[in-house]
Design a protein around this motif. Structure first.
Motif, PDB file in Angstrom:
ATOM      1  N   GLY A 124      10.819   0.930  15.721  1.00  0.00           N
ATOM      2  CA  GLY A 124       9.876   0.145  16.517  1.00  0.00           C
ATOM      3  C   GLY A 124       8.413   0.434  16.221  1.00  0.00           C
ATOM      4  O   GLY A 124       7.540  -0.014  16.962  1.00  0.00           O
ATOM      5  N   LEU A 125       8.132   1.154  15.147  1.00  0.00           N
ATOM      6  CA  LEU A 125       6.744   1.500  14.836  1.00  0.00           C
ATOM      7  C   LEU A 125       5.920   0.261  14.488  1.00  0.00           C
ATOM      8  O   LEU A 125       4.785   0.123  14.961  1.00  0.00           O
ATOM      9  N   ALA A 126       6.476  -0.622  13.671  1.00  0.00           N
ATOM     10  CA  ALA A 126       5.735  -1.829  13.284  1.00  0.00           C
ATOM     11  C   ALA A 126       5.463  -2.700  14.506  1.00  0.00           C
ATOM     12  O   ALA A 126       4.361  -3.233  14.659  1.00  0.00           O
ATOM     13  N   ALA A 127       6.441  -2.830  15.386  1.00  0.00           N
ATOM     14  CA  ALA A 127       6.243  -3.633  16.601  1.00  0.00           C
ATOM     15  C   ALA A 127       5.150  -3.020  17.476  1.00  0.00           C
ATOM     16  O   ALA A 127       4.303  -3.742  18.015  1.00  0.00           O
ATOM     17  N   ALA A 128       5.165  -1.703  17.613  1.00  0.00           N
ATOM     18  CA  ALA A 128       4.133  -1.033  18.419  1.00  0.00           C
ATOM     19  C   ALA A 128       2.755  -1.228  17.797  1.00  0.00           C
ATOM     20  O   ALA A 128       1.773  -1.472  18.511  1.00  0.00           O
ATOM     21  N   LEU A 129       2.670  -1.138  16.473  1.00  0.00           N
ATOM     22  CA  LEU A 129       1.384  -1.343  15.797  1.00  0.00           C
ATOM     23  C   LEU A 129       0.893  -2.776  15.974  1.00  0.00           C
ATOM     24  O   LEU A 129      -0.298  -2.996  16.224  1.00  0.00           O
ATOM     25  N   LEU A 130       1.784  -3.747  15.848  1.00  0.00           N
ATOM     26  CA  LEU A 130       1.366  -5.140  16.028  1.00  0.00           C
ATOM     27  C   LEU A 130       0.901  -5.390  17.464  1.00  0.00           C
ATOM     28  O   LEU A 130      -0.072  -6.124  17.679  1.00  0.00           O
ATOM     29  N   ALA A 131       1.566  -4.789  18.435  1.00  0.00           N
ATOM     30  CA  ALA A 131       1.123  -4.942  19.828  1.00  0.00           C
ATOM     31  C   ALA A 131      -0.261  -4.355  20.027  1.00  0.00           C
ATOM     32  O   ALA A 131      -1.123  -4.960  20.687  1.00  0.00           O
ATOM     33  N   ARG A 132      -0.519  -3.201  19.448  1.00  0.00           N
ATOM     34  CA  ARG A 132      -1.829  -2.565  19.590  1.00  0.00           C
ATOM     35  C   ARG A 132      -2.911  -3.345  18.865  1.00  0.00           C
ATOM     36  O   ARG A 132      -4.031  -3.485  19.369  1.00  0.00           O
ATOM     37  N   ILE A 133      -2.600  -3.874  17.691  1.00  0.00           N
ATOM     38  CA  ILE A 133      -3.603  -4.617  16.931  1.00  0.00           C
ATOM     39  C   ILE A 133      -3.912  -5.924  17.648  1.00  0.00           C
ATOM     40  O   ILE A 133      -5.055  -6.386  17.665  1.00  0.00           O
ATOM     41  N   ALA A 154       9.152  -7.937   6.078  1.00  0.00           N
ATOM     42  CA  ALA A 154       8.293  -7.915   7.273  1.00  0.00           C
ATOM     43  C   ALA A 154       8.383  -9.190   8.096  1.00  0.00           C
ATOM     44  O   ALA A 154       8.049  -9.178   9.285  1.00  0.00           O
ATOM     45  N   ARG A 155       8.848 -10.273   7.522  1.00  0.00           N
ATOM     46  CA  ARG A 155       8.876 -11.558   8.235  1.00  0.00           C
ATOM     47  C   ARG A 155       9.571 -11.465   9.587  1.00  0.00           C
ATOM     48  O   ARG A 155       9.024 -11.922  10.601  1.00  0.00           O
ATOM     49  N   PRO A 156      10.756 -10.853   9.712  1.00  0.00           N
ATOM     50  CA  PRO A 156      11.389 -10.776  11.038  1.00  0.00           C
ATOM     51  C   PRO A 156      10.591  -9.938  12.043  1.00  0.00           C
ATOM     52  O   PRO A 156      10.598 -10.231  13.240  1.00  0.00           O
ATOM     53  N   VAL A 157       9.890  -8.920  11.564  1.00  0.00           N
ATOM     54  CA  VAL A 157       9.070  -8.082  12.444  1.00  0.00           C
ATOM     55  C   VAL A 157       7.932  -8.915  13.032  1.00  0.00           C
ATOM     56  O   VAL A 157       7.674  -8.876  14.240  1.00  0.00           O
ATOM     57  N   PHE A 158       7.261  -9.663  12.185  1.00  0.00           N
ATOM     58  CA  PHE A 158       6.189 -10.540  12.659  1.00  0.00           C
ATOM     59  C   PHE A 158       6.733 -11.611  13.607  1.00  0.00           C
ATOM     60  O   PHE A 158       6.121 -11.916  14.625  1.00  0.00           O
ATOM     61  N   GLY A 208       5.960 -12.614  17.821  1.00  0.00           N
ATOM     62  CA  GLY A 208       5.415 -13.902  18.237  1.00  0.00           C
ATOM     63  C   GLY A 208       4.682 -14.676  17.165  1.00  0.00           C
ATOM     64  O   GLY A 208       4.122 -15.743  17.446  1.00  0.00           O
ATOM     65  N   PHE A 209       4.667 -14.182  15.935  1.00  0.00           N
ATOM     66  CA  PHE A 209       4.042 -14.922  14.840  1.00  0.00           C
ATOM     67  C   PHE A 209       4.976 -16.060  14.437  1.00  0.00           C
ATOM     68  O   PHE A 209       6.198 -15.900  14.392  1.00  0.00           O
ATOM     69  N   LYS A 210       4.396 -17.200  14.137  1.00  0.00           N
ATOM     70  CA  LYS A 210       5.152 -18.366  13.691  1.00  0.00           C
ATOM     71  C   LYS A 210       4.992 -18.511  12.180  1.00  0.00           C
ATOM     72  O   LYS A 210       3.895 -18.353  11.648  1.00  0.00           O
ATOM     73  N   ALA A 236       1.302 -16.918  11.527  1.00  0.00           N
ATOM     74  CA  ALA A 236       0.129 -16.851  12.396  1.00  0.00           C
ATOM     75  C   ALA A 236       0.559 -16.771  13.847  1.00  0.00           C
ATOM     76  O   ALA A 236       1.666 -17.193  14.219  1.00  0.00           O
ATOM     77  N   LYS A 237      -0.359 -16.254  14.658  1.00  0.00           N
ATOM     78  CA  LYS A 237      -0.143 -16.159  16.099  1.00  0.00           C
ATOM     79  C   LYS A 237      -1.458 -16.442  16.795  1.00  0.00           C
ATOM     80  O   LYS A 237      -2.457 -15.771  16.539  1.00  0.00           O
ATOM     81  N   THR A 238      -1.462 -17.427  17.680  1.00  0.00           N
ATOM     82  CA  THR A 238      -2.647 -17.703  18.500  1.00  0.00           C
ATOM     83  C   THR A 238      -2.614 -16.754  19.676  1.00  0.00           C
ATOM     84  O   THR A 238      -1.606 -16.667  20.384  1.00  0.00           O
TER      85      THR A 238
END
Length: 171
Positions: free
Chosen positions: A99-108, A128-132, A136-138, A162-164
């Motif tokens: 879950g490190l990548a998910a935690a980093l994306l949440a923080r960023i 990385a596509r499934p992680v993004f 919530g990235f489309k 991308a994610k708005t």
């Protein structure tokens, strides 16, 4: 991310650069090899051999967040450019699936919101596509292109995503 199981995440320090460079190459060569062939992996890795890139990015004002282990050694990181481009998201193969990548994306994302950035975007690898997507990235489209390496044009692909974040999400 409160809780005792939350990963330790801190801002980049200049002395992290070499460790992040080694982590990037390990991730590309080991994890990347699950989705790309040997020529593609080496062409991709060749673009990430200079650890000075991290210091230069930080000096320009880009955000680099680093997950660390108990000894404060980097295990994963994310690099977001000032305009919302998530340029790099890598996890050392020994630390994948935690879950490190998910935690980093949440923080960023939280950092981007604080800075008034309305949209995050990335070019995600097959790995990385499934992680993004879970963050919530489309997916916008698949990008097929070639990397010049060892005198050849090596075909490879990734995904524009991308994610708005400037609007409230309705779930």
């Amino acid at each position: 991310m409160p809780g005792e199981n939350a990963p330790a995440i801190r801002p980049f320090r200049p002395d992290d650069a070499e460790a992040l460079g080694a982590l990037t190459l390990a991730a590309i060569r080991e994890t990347g090899a699950r989705a790309y062939d040997g020529d593609q992996v080496e062409a991709w890795a060749a673009r990430h051999t200079d650890p000075r890139r991290f210091r230069e990015s930080a000096a320009k004002g880009d955000t680099i967040l680093v997950c660390t282990d108990e000894a404060d050694m980097p295990t994963a990181y994310v690099l977001m450019e000032r305009h919302g481009h998530v340029d790099m998201l890598y996890c050392h193969p020994d630390h994948g699936g935690k879950g490190l990548a998910a935690a980093l994306l949440a923080r960023i994302e939280a950092d981007a919101r604080r800075r008034g950035i309305a949209r995050l975007f990335a070019e995600a690898s097959e790995i990385a596509r499934p992680v993004f997507a879970r963050a919530g990235f489309k997916q916008i489209h698949r990008r097929d292109f070639a990397l010049e390496h060892a005198g050849a044009a090596v075909p490879i692909h990734n995904y524009a995503m991308a994610k708005t974040i400037g609007e409230k999400r309705e779930d």
